[in-house]
Design a protein around this motif. Sequence first.
Motif, PDB file in Angstrom:
ATOM      1  N   THR A  21      -6.865  -3.016  13.659  1.00  0.00           N
ATOM      2  CA  THR A  21      -7.862  -3.813  12.924  1.00  0.00           C
ATOM      3  C   THR A  21      -8.487  -3.019  11.783  1.00  0.00           C
ATOM      4  OG1 THR A  21      -9.598  -3.135  14.465  1.00  0.00           O
ATOM      5  CG2 THR A  21      -8.426  -5.191  14.959  1.00  0.00           C
ATOM      6  N   GLU A  22      -8.114  -1.758  11.620  1.00  0.00           N
ATOM      7  CA  GLU A  22      -8.678  -0.941  10.542  1.00  0.00           C
ATOM      8  C   GLU A  22      -8.160  -1.424   9.193  1.00  0.00           C
ATOM      9  OE1 GLU A  22      -8.296   3.234  10.983  1.00  0.00           O
ATOM     10  OE2 GLU A  22      -8.999   3.260  13.059  1.00  0.00           O
ATOM     11  N   PRO A  39      -4.788  -4.137   5.141  1.00  0.00           N
ATOM     12  CA  PRO A  39      -4.580  -3.472   6.426  1.00  0.00           C
ATOM     13  C   PRO A  39      -4.248  -1.988   6.279  1.00  0.00           C
ATOM     14  CG  PRO A  39      -3.399  -5.556   6.356  1.00  0.00           C
ATOM     15  CD  PRO A  39      -3.884  -5.293   4.964  1.00  0.00           C
ATOM     16  N   ALA A  40      -4.805  -1.204   7.170  1.00  0.00           N
ATOM     17  CA  ALA A  40      -4.412   0.196   7.299  1.00  0.00           C
ATOM     18  C   ALA A  40      -3.250   0.238   8.290  1.00  0.00           C
ATOM     19  CB  ALA A  40      -5.581   1.045   7.787  1.00  0.00           C
ATOM     20  N   GLY A  41      -2.050   0.138   7.754  1.00  0.00           N
ATOM     21  CA  GLY A  41      -0.864   0.051   8.602  1.00  0.00           C
ATOM     22  C   GLY A  41      -0.675   1.284   9.472  1.00  0.00           C
ATOM     23  N   THR A  42       0.144   1.120  10.497  1.00  0.00           N
ATOM     24  CA  THR A  42       0.393   2.189  11.467  1.00  0.00           C
ATOM     25  C   THR A  42       1.895   2.411  11.607  1.00  0.00           C
ATOM     26  OG1 THR A  42       0.554   0.671  13.329  1.00  0.00           O
ATOM     27  CG2 THR A  42      -1.658   1.472  12.762  1.00  0.00           C
ATOM     28  N   ASN A 197      10.008  -6.312   3.099  1.00  0.00           N
ATOM     29  CA  ASN A 197       8.896  -6.184   4.030  1.00  0.00           C
ATOM     30  C   ASN A 197       7.861  -5.245   3.417  1.00  0.00           C
ATOM     31  OD1 ASN A 197      10.395  -7.348   6.639  1.00  0.00           O
ATOM     32  ND2 ASN A 197      11.772  -5.924   5.606  1.00  0.00           N
ATOM     33  N   VAL A 198       6.584  -5.545   3.621  1.00  0.00           N
ATOM     34  CA  VAL A 198       5.519  -4.751   3.004  1.00  0.00           C
ATOM     35  C   VAL A 198       4.529  -4.299   4.070  1.00  0.00           C
ATOM     36  CG1 VAL A 198       3.639  -4.716   1.332  1.00  0.00           C
ATOM     37  CG2 VAL A 198       5.754  -5.942   0.800  1.00  0.00           C
ATOM     38  N   VAL A 199       4.299  -2.980   4.109  1.00  0.00           N
ATOM     39  CA  VAL A 199       3.307  -2.385   5.007  1.00  0.00           C
ATOM     40  C   VAL A 199       2.342  -1.574   4.158  1.00  0.00           C
ATOM     41  CG1 VAL A 199       2.882  -0.909   7.004  1.00  0.00           C
ATOM     42  CG2 VAL A 199       5.010  -2.230   6.868  1.00  0.00           C
ATOM     43  N   THR A 200       1.099  -2.004   4.071  1.00  0.00           N
ATOM     44  CA  THR A 200       0.091  -1.226   3.360  1.00  0.00           C
ATOM     45  C   THR A 200      -0.456  -0.142   4.271  1.00  0.00           C
ATOM     46  OG1 THR A 200      -1.553  -2.887   3.985  1.00  0.00           O
ATOM     47  CG2 THR A 200      -0.578  -3.078   1.795  1.00  0.00           C
ATOM     48  N   GLY A 201      -0.989   0.905   3.660  1.00  0.00           N
ATOM     49  CA  GLY A 201      -1.542   1.994   4.445  1.00  0.00           C
ATOM     50  C   GLY A 201      -1.510   3.290   3.665  1.00  0.00           C
ATOM     51  N   THR A 202      -1.871   4.362   4.321  1.00  0.00           N
ATOM     52  CA  THR A 202      -1.942   5.667   3.667  1.00  0.00           C
ATOM     53  C   THR A 202      -0.604   6.395   3.731  1.00  0.00           C
ATOM     54  OG1 THR A 202      -2.611   6.854   5.665  1.00  0.00           O
ATOM     55  CG2 THR A 202      -4.365   5.857   4.322  1.00  0.00           C
TER      56      THR A 202
END
Length: 467
Positions: A21-22, A39-42, A197-202
């Motif tokens: 949920t971050e 979203p902060a993806g994992t 496919n798209v994953v947002t995050g650091t």
Amino acid sequence: MTTLDRPHLYLGGEWVSPASTETIAVENPATEQVLAHVPAGTAEDVDRAVAAARAAFDGWAALSFSSRAEFLGRLHAALSSRAAEIARTVGLELGAPLKIAKAVQAGLPLAVLRSYADSAASEDRVVGNSLIVHEPVGVVGAITPWNYPLHQVVAKVAAALAAGCTVVLKPSELTPLVAFLLVDAAEEAGLPPGVLNVVTGTGPVVGAAIAGHPDVDMVSFTGSTATGRAISHAAADRVAKVALELGGKSANIILEDADLVRAVKVGVGNAFLNSGQTCTAWTRMLVHRSHYDEAVSLAAKTAGGYTLGDPFDEATRLGPLVSRAQRERVLGFIDRASARLVAGGSSSPVPDQGYFVAPTVFADVDPASELAQEEIFGPVLSIIPFSSDDEAVAIANNSKYGLAGGVWGSDERALAVARRLRTGQVDVNGGAFNPLAPFGGYKQSGVGRELGEFGLAEFQQVKAIQR
């Protein structure tokens, strides 16, 4: 939450809830206000994205090149209809002035995508008793930077999809919003589920998970040289293919027979494009001693004409840097410099709000100094004198980077100097950027090439079938 919030990830052709949920706050660098949250993806999200890409690969790879090109054509049409929204979004999350946002941040990726929609397939050919065929490399992990947030995505995604690969994309967490517009266009174009496919995050979480994932066949990365090295190490453990487009410290050589006024004005414009946040920026201006003082004066005057301000004001020529950290980094280089300051500097007036740095020019820069050797990634230009073509080439090549450059002078002489530069591309007398030409660098500027047929080849394997 705001209207720009994107609370979901795009996996397997669906908008899905992330594992955590971050969220990550996306900031407007011109106002220092939060624009949206993503979203902060994992690593778990990356696993799901890679599984979706793997499941879609066989079907996408089995399509003819022309069938995939038809999908890219529809994607181009859907993205083109969003050009104004693209420019606005990049203006908000990057702070790019409206003119640049329209012409470059929106226009360039559309041109690149069009080139892949129109491109012909790599031809099979016969060598002796062998049939040489080109096949997609597999699942591609694409990790892209913040400075040209849609162009860098399209340069990778369009070429990978044209080649028959499926993609897991991680856009920069600083400028992720425009990547969602690409996904919206992909849905409208009917791109098959799992192909994109798209994953947002650091980077340390999502980027590292992609780079080290055992089912990612290739990692294509654009960003800093330090991060590129880390990605290379992660991919090397499983002998995965890597394409890297990294840093630059490009030289702009102005010979004594050049059109000095044009060379200096275009050179300053190149160095300050996108607030200097451009890997190919000509941040070292090398000028023949016979015209050196005049060039310094021209550069300082030209820099003074770059108006800072609201990116959506037509009068603005220089927007903010992307973040507070980037501004502080650039100001650190300026404050440590021992060269002669002729324009700008850290004490120059800038807007009260936003991460602005005044357009800055230093003269009499030592070619071995930090100012001349390190990639600053801000509106900072270093001017260096030279006495001969040989000395100019030696100064230009005295760099750990080799991405781009410029040469100004009589055509044959300038071309002869351009040939001697150890860099991936050189513009002679202001030659225009060509989205079909190979883009990439020598030395620590990277491995591999993007754009055109050369970019397509990066996402292909070559097979020999003997008969």
